[in-house]
Scaffold this motif. Structure first.
Motif, PDB file in Angstrom:
ATOM      1  N   ARG A   2      22.451  13.953 -31.025  1.00 58.83           N
ATOM      2  CA  ARG A   2      23.058  14.078 -29.701  1.00 58.83           C
ATOM      3  C   ARG A   2      24.216  13.102 -29.558  1.00 58.83           C
ATOM      4  NH1 ARG A   2      18.474  12.853 -25.695  1.00 58.83           N
ATOM      5  NH2 ARG A   2      20.310  12.561 -24.370  1.00 58.83           N
ATOM      6  N   PRO A   3      25.263  13.452 -28.801  1.00 61.19           N
ATOM      7  CA  PRO A   3      26.411  12.557 -28.648  1.00 61.19           C
ATOM      8  C   PRO A   3      26.035  11.196 -28.077  1.00 61.19           C
ATOM      9  CG  PRO A   3      26.924  14.758 -27.853  1.00 61.19           C
ATOM     10  CD  PRO A   3      25.459  14.733 -28.138  1.00 61.19           C
ATOM     11  N   ASP A   4      24.974  11.114 -27.251  1.00 58.53           N
ATOM     12  CA  ASP A   4      24.635   9.835 -26.627  1.00 58.53           C
ATOM     13  C   ASP A   4      23.605   9.056 -27.434  1.00 58.53           C
ATOM     14  OD1 ASP A   4      22.629  11.625 -26.224  1.00 58.53           O
ATOM     15  OD2 ASP A   4      22.149  10.985 -24.180  1.00 58.53           O
ATOM     16  N   THR A   5      23.296   9.539 -28.641  1.00 60.23           N
ATOM     17  CA  THR A   5      22.324   8.861 -29.486  1.00 60.23           C
ATOM     18  C   THR A   5      23.060   7.980 -30.493  1.00 60.23           C
ATOM     19  OG1 THR A   5      20.838  10.768 -29.332  1.00 60.23           O
ATOM     20  CG2 THR A   5      20.416   9.163 -31.103  1.00 60.23           C
ATOM     21  N   PRO A   6      22.755   6.683 -30.545  1.00 59.69           N
ATOM     22  CA  PRO A   6      23.447   5.801 -31.498  1.00 59.69           C
ATOM     23  C   PRO A   6      23.199   6.248 -32.934  1.00 59.69           C
ATOM     24  CG  PRO A   6      22.190   4.522 -29.895  1.00 59.69           C
ATOM     25  CD  PRO A   6      21.767   5.952 -29.719  1.00 59.69           C
ATOM     26  N   ALA A   7      24.242   6.190 -33.713  1.00 64.22           N
ATOM     27  CA  ALA A   7      24.118   6.576 -35.120  1.00 64.22           C
ATOM     28  C   ALA A   7      23.377   5.493 -35.893  1.00 64.22           C
ATOM     29  CB  ALA A   7      25.500   6.784 -35.733  1.00 64.22           C
ATOM     30  N   THR A   8      22.572   5.911 -36.857  1.00 62.49           N
ATOM     31  CA  THR A   8      21.896   4.954 -37.725  1.00 62.49           C
ATOM     32  C   THR A   8      22.897   4.435 -38.752  1.00 62.49           C
ATOM     33  OG1 THR A   8      21.261   6.625 -39.334  1.00 62.49           O
ATOM     34  CG2 THR A   8      19.771   6.267 -37.469  1.00 62.49           C
ATOM     35  N   PRO A   9      22.593   3.288 -39.395  1.00 60.38           N
ATOM     36  CA  PRO A   9      23.499   2.781 -40.428  1.00 60.38           C
ATOM     37  C   PRO A   9      23.771   3.803 -41.522  1.00 60.38           C
ATOM     38  CG  PRO A   9      21.934   1.082 -39.795  1.00 60.38           C
ATOM     39  CD  PRO A   9      21.502   2.343 -39.090  1.00 60.38           C
ATOM     40  N   ALA A  10      22.732   4.549 -41.955  1.00 61.94           N
ATOM     41  CA  ALA A  10      22.934   5.535 -43.016  1.00 61.94           C
ATOM     42  C   ALA A  10      23.894   6.626 -42.566  1.00 61.94           C
ATOM     43  CB  ALA A  10      21.589   6.134 -43.424  1.00 61.94           C
ATOM     44  N   GLU A  11      23.728   7.075 -41.297  1.00 62.19           N
ATOM     45  CA  GLU A  11      24.620   8.114 -40.795  1.00 62.19           C
ATOM     46  C   GLU A  11      26.050   7.601 -40.703  1.00 62.19           C
ATOM     47  OE1 GLU A  11      22.524   8.859 -37.215  1.00 62.19           O
ATOM     48  OE2 GLU A  11      21.437  10.592 -37.996  1.00 62.19           O
ATOM     49  N   ASN A  12      26.196   6.340 -40.298  1.00 62.19           N
ATOM     50  CA  ASN A  12      27.534   5.751 -40.247  1.00 62.19           C
ATOM     51  C   ASN A  12      28.151   5.690 -41.636  1.00 62.19           C
ATOM     52  OD1 ASN A  12      27.782   5.329 -37.493  1.00 62.19           O
ATOM     53  ND2 ASN A  12      26.715   3.352 -37.560  1.00 62.19           N
ATOM     54  N   ASP A  13      27.341   5.287 -42.634  1.00 62.99           N
ATOM     55  CA  ASP A  13      27.850   5.224 -44.003  1.00 62.99           C
ATOM     56  C   ASP A  13      28.315   6.591 -44.476  1.00 62.99           C
ATOM     57  OD1 ASP A  13      27.348   2.559 -44.088  1.00 62.99           O
ATOM     58  OD2 ASP A  13      25.465   2.714 -45.198  1.00 62.99           O
ATOM     59  N   HIS A  14      27.519   7.620 -44.212  1.00 61.69           N
ATOM     60  CA  HIS A  14      27.884   8.970 -44.628  1.00 61.69           C
ATOM     61  C   HIS A  14      29.182   9.410 -43.952  1.00 61.69           C
ATOM     62  CE1 HIS A  14      23.596  10.278 -46.060  1.00 61.69           C
ATOM     63  NE2 HIS A  14      24.085   9.266 -46.744  1.00 61.69           N
ATOM     64  N   ALA A  15      29.296   9.127 -42.671  1.00 65.11           N
ATOM     65  CA  ALA A  15      30.505   9.512 -41.947  1.00 65.11           C
ATOM     66  C   ALA A  15      31.721   8.789 -42.502  1.00 65.11           C
ATOM     67  CB  ALA A  15      30.341   9.216 -40.459  1.00 65.11           C
ATOM     68  N   ASP A  16      31.547   7.510 -42.841  1.00 66.84           N
ATOM     69  CA  ASP A  16      32.664   6.747 -43.408  1.00 66.84           C
ATOM     70  C   ASP A  16      33.111   7.336 -44.736  1.00 66.84           C
ATOM     71  OD1 ASP A  16      32.604   5.054 -41.265  1.00 66.84           O
ATOM     72  OD2 ASP A  16      31.484   3.457 -42.287  1.00 66.84           O
ATOM     73  N   HIS A  17      32.147   7.720 -45.575  1.00 64.92           N
ATOM     74  CA  HIS A  17      32.494   8.298 -46.869  1.00 64.92           C
ATOM     75  C   HIS A  17      33.198   9.643 -46.694  1.00 64.92           C
ATOM     76  CE1 HIS A  17      30.852   5.347 -49.554  1.00 64.92           C
ATOM     77  NE2 HIS A  17      29.663   5.379 -48.980  1.00 64.92           N
ATOM     78  N   VAL A  18      32.735  10.454 -45.772  1.00 65.01           N
ATOM     79  CA  VAL A  18      33.391  11.743 -45.527  1.00 65.01           C
ATOM     80  C   VAL A  18      34.817  11.534 -45.018  1.00 65.01           C
ATOM     81  CG1 VAL A  18      33.376  13.801 -44.069  1.00 65.01           C
ATOM     82  CG2 VAL A  18      31.262  13.036 -45.154  1.00 65.01           C
ATOM     83  N   ALA A  19      34.985  10.596 -44.098  1.00 59.14           N
ATOM     84  CA  ALA A  19      36.321  10.316 -43.562  1.00 59.14           C
ATOM     85  C   ALA A  19      37.264   9.843 -44.664  1.00 59.14           C
ATOM     86  CB  ALA A  19      36.229   9.265 -42.458  1.00 59.14           C
ATOM     87  N   GLU A  20      36.766   8.978 -45.560  1.00 56.09           N
ATOM     88  CA  GLU A  20      37.606   8.492 -46.655  1.00 56.09           C
ATOM     89  C   GLU A  20      37.935   9.619 -47.629  1.00 56.09           C
ATOM     90  OE1 GLU A  20      39.772   5.877 -49.137  1.00 56.09           O
ATOM     91  OE2 GLU A  20      39.260   5.951 -47.005  1.00 56.09           O
ATOM     92  N   ALA A  21      36.972  10.492 -47.909  1.00 60.12           N
ATOM     93  CA  ALA A  21      37.222  11.631 -48.796  1.00 60.12           C
ATOM     94  C   ALA A  21      38.295  12.550 -48.208  1.00 60.12           C
ATOM     95  CB  ALA A  21      35.936  12.409 -49.033  1.00 60.12           C
ATOM     96  N   GLU A  22      38.204  12.812 -46.926  1.00 61.65           N
ATOM     97  CA  GLU A  22      39.201  13.677 -46.291  1.00 61.65           C
ATOM     98  C   GLU A  22      40.576  13.025 -46.281  1.00 61.65           C
ATOM     99  OE1 GLU A  22      37.312  14.339 -42.556  1.00 61.65           O
ATOM    100  OE2 GLU A  22      36.116  16.043 -43.284  1.00 61.65           O
ATOM    101  N   ARG A  23      40.622  11.691 -46.122  1.00 59.41           N
ATOM    102  CA  ARG A  23      41.909  10.991 -46.179  1.00 59.41           C
ATOM    103  C   ARG A  23      42.518  11.112 -47.578  1.00 59.41           C
ATOM    104  NH1 ARG A  23      44.292   6.674 -47.989  1.00 59.41           N
ATOM    105  NH2 ARG A  23      42.420   5.992 -49.104  1.00 59.41           N
ATOM    106  N   LEU A  24      41.685  10.951 -48.610  1.00 56.13           N
ATOM    107  CA  LEU A  24      42.176  11.076 -49.984  1.00 56.13           C
ATOM    108  C   LEU A  24      42.666  12.493 -50.282  1.00 56.13           C
ATOM    109  CD1 LEU A  24      39.406   8.961 -51.719  1.00 56.13           C
ATOM    110  CD2 LEU A  24      41.847   8.429 -51.731  1.00 56.13           C
TER     111      LEU A  24
END
Length: 344
Positions: A2-24
């Motif tokens: 849910r948008p109002d649910t804080p992301a877990t560290p693992a979810e944040n890590d996954h999102a960061d990796h996806v964002a970096e992959a898309e930037r590359l």
């Protein structure tokens, strides 16, 4: 989530990796000449984010593209990735095909052998490591212990698998002991019983395991600190003539073409004698150098740009390992064997 649910560290890590992959991926579309290494980095980030289907899509795109530099490496990465998310049959087929083609680059061999090892196919992993070493390391190199840095993972990986199999030491294991730079012996580092010590109540066992782990971490950090070779810049004769004609100030750096070639070999030998490993040579072109100078907001006649340019080319995967393989042509482009030319 849910948008109002804080992301877990693992979810944040996954999102960061996806964002970096898309930037590359976006960067690769802007710089087609460097798209292969950029897309391989993007695929690695997708794998870390568990978006393995997107990684496979990038590998497939590279394999279908024109001018692919290292198809064997891409196929090996694709096979390892496929096996991790349930496509074992396809992964095995790719691995079998790769072994049949006998690539001359050690990296694909390491990837497929470690993939087999990770899935408990120890006999197949051992065969793959041995096959690669037999192909890529001559008996003279093995007996002298002078194995190029890029082949060390093959030697060390084979030793690790043989310890898991309980095999006795052979000549390749003796070579692994010679190239091992950790403060702990390989027999200890690769001991299958190491993890059992973590359940021991004996402080001495735990301290010994901590020492081993620190040694492993030191070796891992050393490998990460040298992701690409320490490279020396080489100008082919035609590019050299064009460079000096366009930028006469660089004649102070390059007084003659013969002196330029001699300085390359001399610098590499000095680095090797000082203990520096993973050495290479990158070949420059005047248009590429001019573009690099422009990106640095500097003039091409600034000699301080030359080592930076060499490092940039090496980071883009353009370095050729030095010294050349036994019997291979000399790096200078003369057409003679290295041992009869600059390696004499």
């Amino acid at each position: 989530m849910r948008p109002d649910t804080p992301a877990t560290p693992a979810e944040n890590d996954h999102a960061d990796h996806v964002a970096e992959a898309e930037r590359l991926e976006r960067t690769a579309s802007l710089y087609p000449e460097d798209s292969e290494p950029l897309l391989l980095q993007a695929a690695a980030h997708y794998e870390l984010a568990e978006a393995r289907d997107r990684a496979t899509g990038l590998y497939d795109g590279l394999l279908s593209s024109e001018g692919l530099h290292n198809g064997s490496l891409v196929r090996a990465l694709k096979a390892a990735n496929l096996w991790e998310y349930g496509h074992e049959a396809e992964a095995r087929a790719i691995i079998t095909g790769l072994r049949a083609t006998a690539p001359q680059d050690p990296a694909p061999w390491v990837i497929i052998a470690e993939s087999l090892e990770a899935h408990d196919e120890l006999e197949q992993a051992h065969e793959t490591f041995t096959e690669a070493l037999t192909l890529l390391v001559s008996e003279a190199e093995r007996d002298a212990g002078e194995v190029p840095y890029a082949r060390h993972p093959l030697v060390l990986g084979r030793h690790r698998v043989r310890r898991l199999l309980g095999a006795d030491h052979d000549v390749w294991d003796a070579l692994a002991d010679r190239v091992n730079r950790a403060s702990v012996s390989l027999d200890e580092l690769h001991d299958p019983k190491r993890l059992w010590a973590l359940g021991s109540d004996n402080p001495a066992d735990l301290q010994a395991e901590i020492t081993r782990l620190r040694a492993e971490l030191g070796s891992y950090r050393e490998a990460l600190s040298r992701p690409f070779p320490v490279a020396v810049l080489h100008w082919p004769s035609t590019e050299y003539a064009e460079l000096i004609a366009a930028y006469p100030a660089l004649s102070a750096e390059y007084p003659s073409y013969e002196a330029h070639l001699a300085s390359i070999e001399g610098a590499l030998r000095e680095l090797a004698a000082s203990g520096t490993r993973n050495l290479g040579i990158v070949t420059g072109t005047v248009p590429s150098y001019e573009a690099f100078a422009a990106s640095e907001a500097s003039s091409p006649d600034d000699a301080t740009l030359l080592p930076q340019y060499a490092t940039t080319l090496a980071a883009r995967g353009r370095a050729v390992p030095w010294p050349p393989e036994a019997g291979a042509a000399c790096w200078c482009g003369s057409g003679s064997a290295y041992g009869e030319c600059h390696g004499a």
